[in-house]
Design a protein around this motif. Sequence first.
Motif, PDB file in Angstrom:
ATOM      1  N   ALA A  42      11.540 -21.560 -15.712  1.00 41.63           N
ATOM      2  CA  ALA A  42      11.351 -22.780 -15.093  1.00 41.63           C
ATOM      3  C   ALA A  42      10.405 -23.732 -16.390  1.00 41.63           C
ATOM      4  O   ALA A  42      10.934 -24.729 -16.283  1.00 41.63           O
ATOM      5  CB  ALA A  42      10.615 -22.966 -13.785  1.00 41.63           C
ATOM      6  N   LEU A  45      12.914 -24.378 -19.070  1.00 42.50           N
ATOM      7  CA  LEU A  45      13.798 -25.455 -18.722  1.00 42.50           C
ATOM      8  C   LEU A  45      12.902 -26.993 -18.399  1.00 42.50           C
ATOM      9  O   LEU A  45      13.337 -28.002 -18.720  1.00 42.50           O
ATOM     10  CB  LEU A  45      14.433 -25.234 -17.373  1.00 42.50           C
ATOM     11  N   THR A  82      15.940 -26.235 -12.072  1.00 46.19           N
ATOM     12  CA  THR A  82      14.672 -25.652 -12.251  1.00 46.19           C
ATOM     13  C   THR A  82      13.972 -25.352 -11.154  1.00 46.19           C
ATOM     14  O   THR A  82      13.359 -24.456 -10.992  1.00 46.19           O
ATOM     15  CB  THR A  82      13.755 -26.763 -13.126  1.00 46.19           C
TER      16      THR A  82
END
Length: 92
Positions: A42, A45, A82
């Motif tokens: 995450a 991203l 995400t």
Amino acid sequence: MTSKRPLLPGEGPLARVRPVVAFVLVLGLFVTGVLVGGTLGAALLGVLILGAGVLLAATWKVLSPAQRTLRVVVLMILVIITVELVVKIPTR
């Protein structure tokens, strides 16, 4: 007849970056982020979201409404992916 001109002519720092290099970098960040998953994925991203958001904000005035819409949709899809990595929403 094809023309070799930049999509958005400019003199900024990204004008010197070859499109293939930018594409490979973005693709690498995306694939690595999705494959790694979790918080680290995450975060990768998130870097991609931040970069895309900054580029969108910088080019907003010169984009047509259709181009703006497409870029916002792509950015929203990236945000959804995400969030899914962080929350771990089951896909099946």
